[in-house]
Motif scaffolding. Structure first.
Motif, PDB file in Angstrom:
ATOM      1  N   CYS A 122       0.870  -1.172   0.000  1.00 19.75           N
ATOM      2  CA  CYS A 122       0.000   0.000   0.000  1.00 19.75           C
ATOM      3  C   CYS A 122       0.909   1.224   0.000  1.00 19.75           C
ATOM      4  N   ARG A 123       0.848   2.000  -1.078  1.00 16.82           N
ATOM      5  CA  ARG A 123       1.727   3.165  -1.221  1.00 16.82           C
ATOM      6  C   ARG A 123       0.900   4.440  -1.092  1.00 16.82           C
ATOM      7  N   ALA A 124       1.346   5.349  -0.204  1.00 17.49           N
ATOM      8  CA  ALA A 124       0.667   6.629   0.033  1.00 17.49           C
ATOM      9  C   ALA A 124       1.500   7.759  -0.549  1.00 17.49           C
ATOM     10  N   GLU A 125       0.865   8.578  -1.420  1.00 15.45           N
ATOM     11  CA  GLU A 125       1.526   9.727  -2.028  1.00 15.45           C
ATOM     12  C   GLU A 125       0.801  10.999  -1.600  1.00 15.45           C
ATOM     13  N   HIS A 126       1.593  12.069  -1.380  1.00 18.83           N
ATOM     14  CA  HIS A 126       0.997  13.319  -0.890  1.00 18.83           C
ATOM     15  C   HIS A 126       1.894  14.485  -1.261  1.00 18.83           C
ATOM     16  N   GLU A 127       1.256  15.652  -1.430  1.00 17.43           N
ATOM     17  CA  GLU A 127       2.009  16.849  -1.800  1.00 17.43           C
ATOM     18  C   GLU A 127       3.049  17.235  -0.766  1.00 17.43           C
ATOM     19  N   ALA A 128       2.771  16.938   0.502  1.00 13.87           N
ATOM     20  CA  ALA A 128       3.688  17.342   1.572  1.00 13.87           C
ATOM     21  C   ALA A 128       4.799  16.332   1.814  1.00 13.87           C
ATOM     22  N   LEU A 129       4.837  15.242   1.059  1.00 16.43           N
ATOM     23  CA  LEU A 129       5.854  14.206   1.253  1.00 16.43           C
ATOM     24  C   LEU A 129       6.942  14.333   0.195  1.00 16.43           C
ATOM     25  N   GLU A 130       8.176  14.188   0.610  1.00 18.69           N
ATOM     26  CA  GLU A 130       9.283  14.186  -0.328  1.00 18.69           C
ATOM     27  C   GLU A 130       9.284  12.902  -1.164  1.00 18.69           C
ATOM     28  N   LYS A 131       8.882  11.790  -0.571  1.00 16.33           N
ATOM     29  CA  LYS A 131       8.776  10.513  -1.278  1.00 16.33           C
ATOM     30  C   LYS A 131       7.602   9.738  -0.686  1.00 16.33           C
ATOM     31  N   PRO A 132       7.040   8.798  -1.420  1.00 16.23           N
ATOM     32  CA  PRO A 132       5.881   8.061  -0.917  1.00 16.23           C
ATOM     33  C   PRO A 132       6.211   7.237   0.322  1.00 16.23           C
ATOM     34  N   MET A 133       5.179   6.996   1.114  1.00 18.89           N
ATOM     35  CA  MET A 133       5.292   6.083   2.251  1.00 18.89           C
ATOM     36  C   MET A 133       4.589   4.775   1.884  1.00 18.89           C
ATOM     37  N   GLU A 134       5.065   3.654   2.449  1.00 20.09           N
ATOM     38  CA  GLU A 134       4.535   2.341   2.080  1.00 20.09           C
ATOM     39  C   GLU A 134       4.295   1.478   3.308  1.00 20.09           C
ATOM     40  N   ALA A 135       3.266   0.645   3.190  1.00 18.38           N
ATOM     41  CA  ALA A 135       3.009  -0.421   4.161  1.00 18.38           C
ATOM     42  C   ALA A 135       2.962  -1.725   3.378  1.00 18.38           C
ATOM     43  N   LYS A 136       3.628  -2.792   3.858  1.00 16.87           N
ATOM     44  CA  LYS A 136       3.792  -4.014   3.077  1.00 16.87           C
ATOM     45  C   LYS A 136       3.396  -5.242   3.887  1.00 16.87           C
ATOM     46  N   ARG A 137       3.034  -6.284   3.126  1.00 19.27           N
ATOM     47  CA  ARG A 137       2.846  -7.607   3.709  1.00 19.27           C
ATOM     48  C   ARG A 137       3.228  -8.651   2.665  1.00 19.27           C
ATOM     49  N   GLN A 138       4.028  -9.642   3.089  1.00 16.41           N
ATOM     50  CA  GLN A 138       4.400 -10.732   2.186  1.00 16.41           C
ATOM     51  C   GLN A 138       3.338 -11.824   2.229  1.00 16.41           C
ATOM     52  N   LEU A 139       2.915 -12.250   1.053  1.00 21.16           N
ATOM     53  CA  LEU A 139       1.909 -13.301   0.956  1.00 21.16           C
ATOM     54  C   LEU A 139       2.582 -14.669   0.861  1.00 21.16           C
ATOM     55  N   VAL A 140       2.044 -15.632   1.578  1.00 20.15           N
ATOM     56  CA  VAL A 140       2.505 -17.016   1.527  1.00 20.15           C
ATOM     57  C   VAL A 140       1.303 -17.864   1.123  1.00 20.15           C
ATOM     58  N   VAL A 141       1.408 -18.482  -0.051  1.00 16.85           N
ATOM     59  CA  VAL A 141       0.298 -19.262  -0.602  1.00 16.85           C
ATOM     60  C   VAL A 141       0.763 -20.702  -0.762  1.00 16.85           C
ATOM     61  N   HIS A 142       0.015 -21.646  -0.199  1.00 17.17           N
ATOM     62  CA  HIS A 142       0.313 -23.073  -0.332  1.00 17.17           C
ATOM     63  C   HIS A 142      -0.522 -23.661  -1.469  1.00 17.17           C
ATOM     64  N   TYR A 143       0.108 -24.575  -2.251  1.00 13.60           N
ATOM     65  CA  TYR A 143      -0.581 -25.202  -3.379  1.00 13.60           C
ATOM     66  C   TYR A 143       0.054 -26.567  -3.648  1.00 13.60           C
ATOM     67  N   PRO A 144      -0.679 -27.483  -4.266  1.00 10.62           N
ATOM     68  CA  PRO A 144      -0.152 -28.825  -4.529  1.00 10.62           C
ATOM     69  C   PRO A 144       0.885 -28.797  -5.637  1.00 10.62           C
ATOM     70  N   PRO A 145       1.653 -29.904  -5.787  1.00 10.71           N
ATOM     71  CA  PRO A 145       2.662 -29.952  -6.856  1.00 10.71           C
ATOM     72  C   PRO A 145       2.021 -29.822  -8.229  1.00 10.71           C
ATOM     73  N   THR A 146       2.697 -29.140  -9.096  1.00  9.80           N
ATOM     74  CA  THR A 146       2.250 -28.979 -10.475  1.00  9.80           C
ATOM     75  C   THR A 146       3.466 -28.769 -11.350  1.00  9.80           C
ATOM     76  N   ARG A 147       3.294 -29.033 -12.632  1.00 13.03           N
ATOM     77  CA  ARG A 147       4.365 -28.841 -13.611  1.00 13.03           C
ATOM     78  C   ARG A 147       3.830 -27.988 -14.725  1.00 13.03           C
ATOM     79  N   GLU A 148       4.517 -26.890 -15.002  1.00 13.61           N
ATOM     80  CA  GLU A 148       4.052 -25.954 -16.020  1.00 13.61           C
ATOM     81  C   GLU A 148       4.482 -26.453 -17.393  1.00 13.61           C
TER      82      GLU A 148
END
Length: 493
Positions: free
Chosen positions: A221-247
Motif C-alpha cells: 500500500c503506497r501513500a503519495e501526498h504533496e507534503a511528502l518528499e517521497k511516498p510512504m509504504e506499508a507491506k505484507r508478504q503473501l505465503v500461498v500453499h498449493y499442490p505440486p504442479t508442472r508448467e
C-alpha cells in the motif's frame, strides 16, 4: 440616524458570497439604476507546501488606485514599487485593474481563505474576491490491515485495507503486488474527517482470489501526498500453499528427456512447482525409491533441489545408459500435504526435435482434421463409382454407362453423324416417284445385308429423272459408307 437615512437614500447593497471560495459578486442599486460588478480572482483554489510560493491575481475592468490583500489574519496594502516582505504586489499595474500578490514562504497558519480588496467603480463600498489556500500537511503513516494467518491456500479469497490518516488534503493510495501495479479488485476509497477539522483520512480495500503466482510476493500500500518528499509504504508478504504442479504448455504428464548417450551417465531432470516443499519418489523397473536415496547400484535419486519462487528440480541419475533403459518408463510421484502428481518419464538418445511445440489439444485437432478430409475423399470416390448423390445422373449422360467402351462410343457418335448427313442428301436429290424410292431402298437393304458381317455397308444411290422443267443434271451415282458395330444377336432380334 442621519447615516442610516443616507444609506437608504443611496440604495441597498446586496452582497452575494459563494460558500468556500471564488469571486464575490455585488449588486448595487442607486437612484433606480442597477449595475453588477464581479472580481475575477485566479486561482480559485490552490494547494501548497510550507515554504512554497503562490501568486494570486484579482482583476476588474477599470482603473483602481489601491490594492489590499488579506492573508491569514493579516491585511497587506500592496504597492507596485514595494518588493519587500513575504507578500508583495504582482500584476500589470493598478491602471490595468489588476490587484495581485506574490506570497512567499507560505506558512502553516496561512491555511484558509485569501481575499483581495479593491475600490468600486463608484460609491464607497469596496469589492472583495476570495480564493482557498490549502497548506499541505503530510498524513500519518499508512496502515495495512489484513487477515492474521501467516499463510493461505490457493483459491482462498483475500481482502486487505489500507488506511492513511490525517492528511491535508487526503493522500492518494496506490496498490502494488510484487513489482506490478494492482488494479483488479481495488475498491473505491472512503474519505473521513473529524468534526471541525480539515484533516482527511483515506481508506481503501482490495480483494482477490489467491493463486500460486501470488506466493512469496509483497502486497504494498503506497501513500503519495504533496507534503511528502517521497511516498510512504506499508507491506505484507503473501505465503500461498498449493499442490505440486508442472508448467507444461501441452498439459501432459508424459515427459521425454532427449540427448542421452548409450554407455554414459544419464540425468533425468524434472522441474515441478509446489509449496510446501514436495516429496519425490521414483519407480524404476518395479522398484520404489524415495529421494534422497543412493543405495541402489544402478541409479541415484537426489533430494528435490529448490530453485526459487516455488520451483524444485527433481533428479534421477542413471549410472550407465543401456539399450534396455531407453525402452523403460520411469514413474515419478511428487506430493505434499495438499496433493499428489504422477509423471511418466521416457528417455531418448536422439536430439530434441526443433520446431513449434504443439499442445495436446492442437495435435488432436490436426488428427481429426486429417481424418475428416480422408473420409470426405473416400465418400466422393464411392459416390462417383456408384452414381450416387451428385453423380446420380451421370450414367444417363455418359455413353459408357450403357456398357460401351470409349472406342465404341466415339465410333457410334461418328456413325450417327454421318448417317444424318447422308439422309439429308438423299432427301434433297431422290426423285419423288414412289417406285424409284422403293427400288432404291430395296437395293440399299440388299447391299447392307451383303456387307453386314464386314461392318461396312455401301449404299448405291440411283438418281432418278427430275420432273422439273429445268435442264436435268447428268446421271450420277453416290456411295455412302456407313460404319457401324456389330450388335449381339439378342439386340438384333
Amino acid at each position: 440616524m442621519e447615516k442610516l437615512w443616507n444609506a437608504k437614500r443611496i440604495g441597498f447593497w446586496i452582497i452575494l458570497k459563494y460558500k468556500g471560495l471564488g469571486s464575490v459578486g455585488y449588486i448595487a442599486s442607486r437612484s433606480g439604476s442597477n449595475t453588477r460588478q464581479n472580481v475575477d480572482i485566479t486561482p480559485r483554489e490552490a494547494v501548497r507546501r510550507i515554504g512554497d510560493e503562490l501568486t494570486v491575481l484579482c482583476k476588474v475592468p477599470y482603473n483602481i488606485d489601491s490594492c489590499r490583500m488579506t492573508v491569514g489574519t493579516t491585511s497587506y496594502r500592496l504597492i507596485p514599487d514595494n518588493i519587500d516582505g513575504d507578500v508583495i504586489y504582482a500584476g500589470q499595474g493598478l491602471k490595468n485593474g489588476e490587484c495581485g500578490a506574490l506570497i512567499k514562504n507560505i506558512k502553516e497558519e496561512w491555511n484558509g481563505n485569501i481575499s483581495c480588496v479593491l475600490p468600486p467603480p463608484t460609491g464607497s463600498i469596496e469589492l472583495t474576491g476570495t480564493m482557498r489556500l490549502m497548506v499541505a500537511r503530510a498524513p500519518g503513516e499508512p496502515h495495512l490491515i489484513s487477515p492474521p494467518q501467516s499463510s493461505f491456500r490457493e483459491g482462498d479469497d483475500f481482502m486487505a485495507q489500507c488506511v492513511v490518516p490525517n492528511g491535508r488534503p487526503a493522500a492518494k493510495i496506490t496498490w502494488l503486488l510484487g513489482n506490478q501495479d494492482l488494479l483488479a479488485g481495488v475498491h473505491m476509497p472512503v474519505l473521513t474527517s473529524e468534526p471541525g477539522s480539515d484533516l482527511v483520512t483515506i481508506m481503501q480495500n482490495v480483494s482477490r482470489k489467491l493463486t500460486a503466482d501470488d506466493d512469496n510476493t509483497l502486497l504494498v500500500c503506497r501513500a503519495e501526498h504533496e507534503a511528502l518528499e517521497k511516498p510512504m509504504e506499508a507491506k505484507r508478504q503473501l505465503v500461498v500453499h498449493y499442490p505440486p504442479t508442472r508448467e507444461d504448455p501441452s498439459g501432459s504428464n508424459l515427459i521425454t528427456i532427449f540427448g542421452l548417450k548409450l554407455g554414459a551417465e544419464g540425468r533425468l531432470n524434472v522441474t515441478v512447482r509446489a509449496n510446501p516443499a514436495p516429496i519425490a519418489e521414483w519407480t524404476v523397473e518395479g522398484v520404489h525409491v524415495q529421494a534422497p536415496n543412493s543405495d541402489h547400484p544402478s541409479f541415484n535419486a537426489l533430494a528435490p533441489h529448490f530453485l526459487g519462487n516455488g520451483y524444485y528440480n527433481v533428479t534421477l541419475i542413471l549410472s550407465t545408459i543401456e539399450k534396455e533403459d531407453v525402452e523403460n518408463t520411469y514413474l515419478l510421484r511428487v506430493s505434499n500435504d495438499l496433493g499428489t502428481e504422477l509423471y511418466s518419464v521416457k528417455i531418448s538418445t536422439m536430439a530434441e526435435p526443433a520446431g513449434v511445440e504443439l499442445s495436446t489439444g492442437a495435435i488432436v485437432g490436426i488428427v481429426i482434421g486429417v481424418l475428416v478430409v480422408l473420409i470426405a475423399a473416400v465418400l466422393v470416390v464411392l459416390a462417383y463409382a456408384t452414381d450416387r448423390w451428385c453423380f446420380a445422373g451421370r450414367r444417363r449422360d455418359n455413353p459408357r454407362s450403357s456398357g460401351e467402351s470409349d472406342t465404341e462410343s466415339a465410333v457410334g457418335g461418328r456413325e450417327r453423324s454421318r448417317i444424318a448427313q447422308i439422309s439429308a442428301r438423299m432427301r434433297s436429290v431422290l426423285p419423288k416417284a414412289k417406285d424409284k424410292v422403293q427400288a432404291t431402298e430395296t437395293q440399299m437393304e440388299t447391299e447392307e445385308k451383303a456387307e453386314e458381317k464386314k461392318g461396312i455397308v455401301y449404299a448405291e444411290l440411283a438418281l432418278g429423272d427430275q420432273t422439273s422443267t429445268e435442264k436435268p443434271q447428268p446421271p450420277s451415282t453416290e456411295y455412302a459408307e456407313i460404319v457401324y458395330n456389330e450388335q449381339p444377336k439378342e439386340n438384333k432380334e
